[in-house]
Design a protein around this motif. Structure first.
Motif, short mmCIF file in Angstrom:
data_model
loop_
_atom_site.label_atom_id
_atom_site.label_comp_id
_atom_site.label_asym_id
_atom_site.label_seq_id
_atom_site.Cartn_x
_atom_site.Cartn_y
_atom_site.Cartn_z
N VAL A 90 11.21 4.42 -3.20
CA VAL A 90 10.78 3.03 -3.08
C VAL A 90 9.72 2.78 -4.14
N GLY A 91 9.97 1.85 -5.02
CA GLY A 91 9.02 1.59 -6.09
C GLY A 91 9.34 0.31 -6.82
N TYR A 92 8.56 0.05 -7.86
CA TYR A 92 8.65 -1.18 -8.62
C TYR A 92 9.42 -0.95 -9.92
N ALA A 93 10.34 -1.86 -10.21
CA ALA A 93 11.29 -1.64 -11.30
C ALA A 93 10.66 -1.79 -12.68
N VAL A 94 10.96 -0.84 -13.53
CA VAL A 94 10.81 -1.00 -14.98
C VAL A 94 12.22 -0.98 -15.55
N THR A 95 12.53 -1.90 -16.44
CA THR A 95 13.92 -2.13 -16.81
C THR A 95 14.16 -1.98 -18.31
N GLY A 96 15.35 -1.55 -18.64
CA GLY A 96 15.72 -1.43 -20.04
C GLY A 96 17.22 -1.36 -20.21
N THR A 97 17.66 -1.44 -21.47
CA THR A 97 19.08 -1.30 -21.80
C THR A 97 19.23 -0.22 -22.86
N ILE A 98 20.39 0.43 -22.88
CA ILE A 98 20.68 1.48 -23.85
C ILE A 98 22.06 1.27 -24.45
N ARG A 99 22.28 1.93 -25.58
CA ARG A 99 23.60 2.08 -26.19
C ARG A 99 23.72 3.51 -26.71
N ALA A 100 24.96 4.02 -26.79
CA ALA A 100 25.14 5.38 -27.29
C ALA A 100 26.45 5.59 -28.05
N MET A 101 27.35 4.63 -27.98
CA MET A 101 28.71 4.88 -28.46
C MET A 101 28.83 4.90 -29.99
N THR A 130 0.84 -1.19 0.00
CA THR A 130 0.00 0.00 0.00
C THR A 130 0.88 1.25 0.00
N ASP A 131 0.27 2.38 -0.27
CA ASP A 131 1.02 3.64 -0.22
C ASP A 131 1.61 3.86 1.16
N ALA A 132 0.87 3.51 2.20
CA ALA A 132 1.37 3.68 3.56
C ALA A 132 2.57 2.78 3.82
N GLU A 133 2.53 1.55 3.31
CA GLU A 133 3.66 0.64 3.50
C GLU A 133 4.88 1.11 2.72
N LEU A 134 4.68 1.61 1.53
CA LEU A 134 5.80 2.17 0.77
C LEU A 134 6.39 3.37 1.49
N ASP A 135 5.53 4.18 2.07
CA ASP A 135 5.99 5.36 2.80
C ASP A 135 6.81 4.96 4.03
N GLU A 136 6.41 3.89 4.70
CA GLU A 136 7.18 3.40 5.83
C GLU A 136 8.59 3.01 5.40
#
Length: 238
Positions: free
Chosen positions: A57-68, A10-16
């Motif tokens: 504190v949150g839930y992961a969204v994941t990705g990869t990048i390149r730039a070189m 819950t929002d309260a648990e995340l806040d804790e």
């Protein structure tokens, strides 16, 4: 405090959890998930854009990048991938934390994160980013959007999203989509869902035990014998 039907906090648990710093969370996990003592947290230092900010504190969204190097894909394909990434972030259960692995060697050649992307991702519900890549535009990034990065750099070069929604590894920490992440200026840690609701109580117990030792160490006449007694008293606190 009622539990969410989908099992997320819950929002309260995340806040804790956000009221604790990341080292304290790691300490609690050493008790709650001792098999995780050697992994699941960052092992190299980050550049933290806002060291005084509250932990995220949150839930992961994941990705990869390149730039070189210049991409092989045409502009239309690159745009489509970028839009698909935005939709992925937008659809993820919030609050989210973006975790980006830079595939360049060494990482950080081009910055994905600056004024535009911090503003866009904040608007899509993200609290911040954890990346081994680079960040820029520090004076004009979205207020409140935290960035833990491998380095700071001036250019985005040919930066683009390669893949998303898959496990990534950033500074020694492997993160899967949907993992619960805690991060602050010290680094980041993945909190196992099975013990997440017990972290705060365990941290409070450890704090009470540590308080006995700290009080003894700060008092006049402290020595090894006093320390031994204090450790014994701390062990009796349950």
């Amino acid at each position: 405090m009622s539990e969410r039907m989908d099992g997320r906090l819950t929002d309260a648990e995340l806040d804790e959890l956000a009221s604790l710093d990341t080292p304290t969370v790691c300490n609690a996990l050493e008790v709650l998930a001792p098999e995780r003592r050697g992994h699941g947290f960052s092992t190299r230092p980050f550049v933290c854009a806002y060291p005084e900010a509250r932990p995220m504190v949150g839930y992961a969204v994941t990705g990869t990048i390149r730039a070189m190097h210049p991409p092989r894909e045409d502009a239309a394909t690159l745009r489509a991938t970028r839009l698909d990434w935005y939709r992925y972030v937008d659809a993820a259960p919030g609050p989210s934390i973006v975790v980006i692995q830079d595939l360049d060697q060494p990482p950080g050649f081009g910055a994905f994160w600056g004024e535009v992307h911090t503003t866009v991702h904040k608007g899509l519900g993200a609290l911040g980013v954890v990346t081994d890549g680079s960040v820029r535009d520090l004076d004009v990034c979205a207020p409140g959007f935290q960035m833990l990065a491998g380095c700071v750099g001036p250019s985005h070069a040919w930066v683009r999203i390669e893949h998303f929604g898959l496990p990534v590894t950033v500074h020694g920490m492997t993160v899967h989509p949907g993992d619960l992440l805690h991060a602050d200026r010290h680094g980041a840690v993945v909190i196992p869902h099975a013990v997440a609701r017990r972290v705060r109580a365990t941290a409070d117990l450890q704090a009470r035990r540590e308080a006995v030792i700290l009080e003894a160490a700060r008092a006049p006449g402290f020595n090894a014998d006093v320390l031994a007694r204090a450790i014994g008293e701390a062990d009796e606190i349950h």
